[in-house]
Enzyme design. Structure first.
Site, PDB file in Angstrom:
ATOM      1  N   ARG A   5      19.032  17.212  32.526  1.00  0.00           N
ATOM      2  CA  ARG A   5      18.627  18.463  31.861  1.00  0.00           C
ATOM      3  C   ARG A   5      17.724  18.176  30.669  1.00  0.00           C
ATOM      4  O   ARG A   5      16.799  18.942  30.374  1.00  0.00           O
ATOM      5  CB  ARG A   5      19.840  19.308  31.460  1.00  0.00           C
ATOM      6  CG  ARG A   5      20.784  18.635  30.493  1.00  0.00           C
ATOM      7  CD  ARG A   5      22.044  19.462  30.276  1.00  0.00           C
ATOM      8  NE  ARG A   5      23.037  18.691  29.556  1.00  0.00           N
ATOM      9  CZ  ARG A   5      23.622  19.062  28.423  1.00  0.00           C
ATOM     10  NH1 ARG A   5      23.315  20.201  27.856  1.00  0.00           N
ATOM     11  NH2 ARG A   5      24.521  18.301  27.848  1.00  0.00           N
ATOM     12  N   SER A  32      21.685  24.638  26.283  1.00  0.00           N
ATOM     13  CA  SER A  32      22.371  23.832  27.300  1.00  0.00           C
ATOM     14  C   SER A  32      21.425  23.403  28.412  1.00  0.00           C
ATOM     15  O   SER A  32      21.481  22.279  28.878  1.00  0.00           O
ATOM     16  CB  SER A  32      23.532  24.633  27.899  1.00  0.00           C
ATOM     17  OG  SER A  32      24.431  25.013  26.882  1.00  0.00           O
ATOM     18  N   GLU A  53      22.035  37.294  34.960  1.00  0.00           N
ATOM     19  CA  GLU A  53      21.296  36.394  35.855  1.00  0.00           C
ATOM     20  C   GLU A  53      20.651  37.134  37.012  1.00  0.00           C
ATOM     21  O   GLU A  53      19.569  36.748  37.480  1.00  0.00           O
ATOM     22  CB  GLU A  53      22.231  35.304  36.382  1.00  0.00           C
ATOM     23  CG  GLU A  53      22.795  34.377  35.300  1.00  0.00           C
ATOM     24  CD  GLU A  53      23.996  34.970  34.564  1.00  0.00           C
ATOM     25  OE1 GLU A  53      24.495  36.052  34.992  1.00  0.00           O
ATOM     26  OE2 GLU A  53      24.453  34.372  33.583  1.00  0.00           O
ATOM     27  N   PHE A  78      25.853  30.116  38.035  1.00  0.00           N
ATOM     28  CA  PHE A  78      25.389  31.492  37.815  1.00  0.00           C
ATOM     29  C   PHE A  78      24.005  31.722  38.404  1.00  0.00           C
ATOM     30  O   PHE A  78      23.632  32.860  38.679  1.00  0.00           O
ATOM     31  CB  PHE A  78      25.434  31.812  36.321  1.00  0.00           C
ATOM     32  CG  PHE A  78      26.730  31.376  35.694  1.00  0.00           C
ATOM     33  CD1 PHE A  78      27.938  31.850  36.210  1.00  0.00           C
ATOM     34  CD2 PHE A  78      26.765  30.467  34.654  1.00  0.00           C
ATOM     35  CE1 PHE A  78      29.142  31.413  35.687  1.00  0.00           C
ATOM     36  CE2 PHE A  78      27.966  30.027  34.126  1.00  0.00           C
ATOM     37  CZ  PHE A  78      29.157  30.490  34.629  1.00  0.00           C
ATOM     38  N   ASP A 112      34.833  22.238  31.139  1.00  0.00           N
ATOM     39  CA  ASP A 112      34.779  23.682  31.384  1.00  0.00           C
ATOM     40  C   ASP A 112      35.564  24.094  32.630  1.00  0.00           C
ATOM     41  O   ASP A 112      35.967  25.249  32.769  1.00  0.00           O
ATOM     42  CB  ASP A 112      33.321  24.153  31.517  1.00  0.00           C
ATOM     43  CG  ASP A 112      32.692  24.415  30.154  1.00  0.00           C
ATOM     44  OD1 ASP A 112      33.433  24.377  29.150  1.00  0.00           O
ATOM     45  OD2 ASP A 112      31.473  24.661  30.096  1.00  0.00           O
ATOM     46  N   ARG A 162      24.837  17.941  33.714  1.00  0.00           N
ATOM     47  CA  ARG A 162      25.074  18.025  32.269  1.00  0.00           C
ATOM     48  C   ARG A 162      25.112  16.643  31.632  1.00  0.00           C
ATOM     49  O   ARG A 162      24.610  16.445  30.528  1.00  0.00           O
ATOM     50  CB  ARG A 162      26.413  18.731  32.029  1.00  0.00           C
ATOM     51  CG  ARG A 162      26.912  18.610  30.602  1.00  0.00           C
ATOM     52  CD  ARG A 162      28.225  19.343  30.400  1.00  0.00           C
ATOM     53  NE  ARG A 162      28.648  19.216  29.013  1.00  0.00           N
ATOM     54  CZ  ARG A 162      29.739  18.574  28.629  1.00  0.00           C
ATOM     55  NH1 ARG A 162      30.541  18.021  29.507  1.00  0.00           N
ATOM     56  NH2 ARG A 162      30.045  18.508  27.342  1.00  0.00           N
TER      57      ARG A 162
END
Lengths: 305, 269
Positions: A5, A32, A53, A78, A112, A162
């Site tokens: 990312r 993020s 979204e 999402f 998460d 991530r």
């Protein structure tokens, strides 16, 4: 060590400098997904669409229908999940130039937990006509793919993670659309991986007692490199696919679908999430929990006959 | 150009298409017919020459099932050949049940899944602002469609981005496929909702050309926010037995009904 990312954010800035028609959308996750990098340099071409979204994908379609090349970002859950039908009907059906760049895919999201760990996104995205699906392994491959999809006509889905991952390549990396990469040539057994499982495959190959495997990086799941896969199947007895995604519909399925009609005598074992949801935990602990860490994979492969 | 005559001709083509295909959505095509007729013949700067370009006014039929209406409008404008209409919904035709922008020149967005067209219209309006073009974006929504949550996400973003180049039109005919919108899901009240989302709201009789003209002029003059024209309409308008009857949302007339409809619309069956 860098995350894919982070490479995405930097690549967007480079692209923005070269191309005036790049527009970036995000859904309240700019820090993020790292689209915040682009926002800093090109605030007028970055739109935060909020936690909405479905609308973001439709807006991306409208921008693309007006000559823009749109990079739309959120977490894979999402983007590919929440907004699946908008991607299908508003972006892919009209074949519009929207690049859905999703981060935080797979179980490497970590703490998460299952609600945020997309393990179905490759399956969802590759099932849609016109959609192309990319899973870069490291920062260099990410940078190259993010730039390449600008010129690849129509909708594209780029799956990123991530966590920090070791470099597989270097600055000289050249991406070739639809071409897998043989990272190491071995015999009898081939490991075919995508994303951060490529690094794990390389590590596993040094740990095996019974095999000296070939390692293949499939950075483009769709269109998949059929010629390479057939060649690998012909020259090996066993293929093991590795992905941080469900074994239903992901890389493993794509490889099986590709090879089945050839009837080549080569077994295929598919390692990934075995029709279960993820859970909270440190990324490394989760890979151990689901037997997708290097030790578990090496043990599994060494026992194959 | 006589708008009434043109709208009547469009209504005949709508009936003709749905009858020939024995499939399609006449009710909501007829209700918005006058608005879309005005849009294509008077309001928008679309021509045969610029139809392929996005650098012009554009129309998104968010209620994509009213495709016969869009095809009739393109035909009335001279952008679509009359003889294409008889292929509507057939295997070898470019006139899909719900419009495909890549098949038909002049169709500005592929729509059909309700709630999505409005988002695309927002994207187009943002693009016009980015490119500093004065072109406007028009988008027709159904009242039943306003039960989709995405509509409100799109309204929020239209307002937040101050899209005064975006003109939304609500085809307020009160009926959806399962019945009266009040009975099915209760999407009303509309005016208060749209105002709360920061839009300029106008209410008109959607069958009165003078009112339609005035509303579009007001929308054009509005600065800093998008406009929503709530057009009070009659589902099935122009064909007596289809009017205010939700059974005609998505069904085709038989030969007797077809003849009666065409007679009422002043045409020959």
């Amino acid at each position: 060590m860098a995350s894919t990312r982070e490479a995405y954010g930097k690549a967007l800035v480079e692209l923005g400098k070269e191309k005036d028609n790049v527009v970036v959308l995000d859904a309240d996750l700019t820090k993020s997904t790292k689209t915040s990098d682009f926002k800093k340099v090109f605030p007028e071409r970055h739109f935060n669409m909020g936690i909405a979204e479905a609308n973001m994908m439709g807006v991306a379609a409208g921008l693309a229908a007006s000559g823009k090349i749109v990079y739309a970002s959120s977490f894979a859950m999402f983007a590919a999940g929440r907004a699946f039908e908008q991607i299908r009907n508003s972006i892919c059906y009209p074949n519009l130039n929207v690049k859905v760049c999703a981060t935080h895919a797979g179980i490497s999201v970590g703490e998460d937990g299952a609600s945020h760990q997309a393990i179905e996104d490759i399956a969802l995205m590759r099932a849609i006509p016109n959609m192309k699906v990319f899973v870069p392994s490291d920062e260099f491959e990410t940078r190259a793919i993010i730039k390449a999809v600008y010129d690849i006509s129509g909708p594209c889905y780029v799956r990123m993670g991530r966590s920090n991952v070791a470099a597989v390549f270097d600055e000289n990396y050249q991406y070739q659309f639809g071409k897998g990469i043989v990272l190491k040539t071995g015999m009898k057994l081939a490991i075919i991986a995508c994303g951060l499982m490529v690094q794990k495959a390389l590590k596993v190959s040094t740990m095996l007692k019974n095999y000296d495997p070939t390692i293949v990086n499939i950075n483009t799941i769709k269109p998949i490199d059929e010629a390479l896969l057939v060649d690998v199947a012909k020259h090996h007895d066993i293929i093991v696919t590795l992905e941080e995604h469900s074994v239903i519909g992901g890389l493993g399925s794509a490889v099986s679908e590709c090879l089945a009609p050839y009837g080549i005598a080569c077994k295929h074992y598919s390692l990934g999430m075995r029709d279960v949801f993820g859970r909270s935990g440190k990324s490394d602990d989760l890979f151990k929990y689901y037997h997708l860490d290097e030790d578990s994979i090496a043990k599994y492969i060494d026992e194959l006959k | 150009m006589n708008l009434k005559e043109s709208a009547l001709n469009m209504r005949r083509n709508i009936i003709e298409m749905v009858y020939t295909a024995q499939s399609g959505h006449p009710g909501g095509s007829l209700s918005a017919c006058d608005i879309v007729c005005y849009l294509y013949l008077k309001e928008m700067n679309i021509t045969k020459e610029n139809a392929r370009s996005y650098k012009r006014d554009r129309f998104v039929l968010s209620k994509g099932h009213a495709s016969p209406l869009l095809y009739a409008a393109l035909c009335e404008k001279g952008l679509l050949d009359q003889k294409e209409l008889c292929g509507f919904r057939q295997i070898d035709s470019k006139l899909q049940g719900h419009p495909n922008m890549n098949y038909v020149e002049g169709v500005d967005m592929s729509t059909g899944s309700l709630g999505q067209g409005i988002s695309a219209a927002v994207g187009m309006a943002i693009a016009n602002k980015l490119d500093k073009r004065e072109d406007r974006v028009y988008c027709l929504l159904g009242d039943g469609e306003c039960e989709e949550g995405e509509v409100y996400e799109a309204l929020m973003s239209a307002s937040h981005n101050k899209l005064d180049n975006l003109c939304l039109i609500l085809d307020y005919n009160h009926l959806q496929i399962d019945g009266d919108i009040k009975d099915v899901a209760g999407p009303e009240p509309f005016k208060e909702k749209f105002e709360a989302f920061g839009l300029k709201v106008l209410e008109i009789d959607g069958h009165d050309f003078n009112a339609i003209e005035e509303a579009f002029n007001k929308a054009r003059a509005e600065k800093g926010r998008p406009t929503m024209i709530i057009a009070h309409t009659i589902k099935g308008k122009g064909v007596s037995f289809m009017e205010n009857n939700y059974a005609w949302h998505g069904s085709a007339p038989n030969s007797e009904q077809y003849e009666k409809a065409m007679q009422e619309l002043g045409g020959e069956a």
